[in-house]
Design an enzyme around this catalytic site. Structure first.
Site, mmCIF file in Angstrom:
data_model
loop_
_atom_site.group_PDB
_atom_site.id
_atom_site.type_symbol
_atom_site.label_atom_id
_atom_site.label_comp_id
_atom_site.label_asym_id
_atom_site.label_seq_id
_atom_site.Cartn_x
_atom_site.Cartn_y
_atom_site.Cartn_z
ATOM 1 N N ASN A 10 0.868 -1.189 0.000
ATOM 2 C CA ASN A 10 0.000 0.000 0.000
ATOM 3 C C ASN A 10 0.899 1.232 0.000
ATOM 4 O OD1 ASN A 10 -1.796 2.059 0.515
ATOM 5 N ND2 ASN A 10 -2.273 1.409 2.619
ATOM 6 N N LYS A 12 0.099 4.250 -0.385
ATOM 7 C CA LYS A 12 -0.561 5.457 0.126
ATOM 8 C C LYS A 12 -0.318 6.618 -0.847
ATOM 9 C CE LYS A 12 -0.102 3.461 4.641
ATOM 10 N NZ LYS A 12 -0.150 3.626 6.071
ATOM 11 N N HIS A 97 -9.561 1.583 4.687
ATOM 12 C CA HIS A 97 -8.299 1.769 5.402
ATOM 13 C C HIS A 97 -8.523 2.783 6.524
ATOM 14 C CE1 HIS A 97 -4.218 2.942 6.345
ATOM 15 N NE2 HIS A 97 -3.832 1.799 5.805
ATOM 16 N N GLU A 99 -6.892 5.206 7.471
ATOM 17 C CA GLU A 99 -6.646 6.606 7.093
ATOM 18 C C GLU A 99 -7.854 7.185 6.379
ATOM 19 O OE1 GLU A 99 -2.885 5.779 5.240
ATOM 20 O OE2 GLU A 99 -2.073 5.354 7.217
ATOM 21 N N GLU A 167 -5.632 -4.461 10.803
ATOM 22 C CA GLU A 167 -4.597 -3.442 10.970
ATOM 23 C C GLU A 167 -4.902 -2.598 12.209
ATOM 24 O OE1 GLU A 167 -2.499 -2.409 7.010
ATOM 25 O OE2 GLU A 167 -4.213 -1.102 7.235
ATOM 26 N N GLY A 173 2.482 2.601 10.725
ATOM 27 C CA GLY A 173 3.510 3.635 10.569
ATOM 28 C C GLY A 173 4.236 3.995 11.850
ATOM 29 N N SER A 208 3.107 -1.780 10.454
ATOM 30 C CA SER A 208 4.541 -1.882 10.734
ATOM 31 C C SER A 208 5.126 -3.254 10.431
ATOM 32 C CB SER A 208 4.846 -1.463 12.178
ATOM 33 O OG SER A 208 4.560 -0.087 12.354
#
Ligand code: PGA
Length: 246
Positions: A10, A12, A97, A99, A167, A173, A208
């Site tokens: 991904n 992003k 996701h 985000e 996730e 991250g 991560s």
């Protein structure tokens, strides 16, 4: 029964054309020299779909996008439809996701509507779920993820056209990961609450995943692959993660 694993990168909102070209060609030639029994997908930002698609064509690697509209077409400035992604030769789309859930306030109901559109267009959906806070106790964590699953899956979902990515938001991250026991427990819980039609779908771990922890995570029998953010932008790291999944 253990399934063939999927490693999805991904990207992003990262990457420019020159960088994408050299990264994907590097991955392509490394995998041509040393193939693995692993499904690999690359999910770049929209503007790189054509280039990345061209760079992986003729290989077993698949192309994915990071979001799509629930709507078919029309006056929706800035949106892209699932059919348009399919037209770009995408096989996968990541939906829900964290985000997007956070930055765009996407609800699980919206994710389910997007999923229905994606399935109708012939895309396989990687749908993301996960709790926000590392300090949440197991009961809260489980309840949140259960609810996300119940509400984010469309009626069209089945074990083939849908992949779940667990996730934990706090792991994305940050360099932090849950313990192996926590990953195992959550993956078992998710496998157990999937509707009958979706039972047996691959359940990926994301958050991560790096070259140095991939092996430990991917050897857990409940983990059917990884959704990889930062490390998918580094050729050698991504290749190590693919190798760890084989
Ligand atoms: P990360 O991102 O690997 O950089 O933690 C994973 C993701 O957000 O899918």
């Amino acid at each position: 029964m253990s399934k063939r694993k999927l490693v999805a990168g991904n990207w992003k909102m990262n990457g420019q054309r020159a960088m994408a070209d050299s990264l994907v060609r590097g991955i392509r030639s490394a995998l041509a020299a040393k193939p693995y029994e692993v499904d690999v997908a690359i999910c770049p930002p929209f503007h790189l779909l054509a280039d990345v698609g061209a760079a992986i064509s003729g290989t077993a690697m698949k192309l994915g996008a990071q979001d799509c509209s629930a709507l078919a077409d029309g006056a929706y400035t800035g949106d892209i439809s699932a059919t348009q992604l399919r037209d770009m030769a995408c096989d996968y789309v990541i939906l829900g996701h964290s985000e997007r859930r956070e930055v765009h306030a996407e609800t699980s109901e919206q994710v389910a509507a997007k999923m229905a559109a994606a399935h109708k267009a012939g895309l396989t959906v990687i749908v993301c779920v996960g709790e926000k806070d590392a300090k949440m106790n197991a009961i809260t964590r489980t309840a949140i993820v259960k609810e996300q699953i119940a509400k984010s899956l469309s009626d069209s979902a089945d074990a083939k056209n849908t992949v779940i990515a667990y996730e934990p938001v706090w792991a994305i991250g940050t360099g932090l990961t849950p313990t192996n026991d926590d990953i195992t427990t959550m993956h078992r819980m998710i496998a157990g609450v999937l509707p009958d039609k979706v039972k047996g779908a691959r359940i990926l771990y994301g958050g991560s995943v790096k070259a140095d922890n991939a092996e430990t995570i991917l050897k857990l029998p409940e983990v059917d692959g990884a959704l990889v953010g930062g490390a998918s932008l580094k050729k050698d790291d991504f290749l190590k993660i693919i190798a760890a999944a084989s």
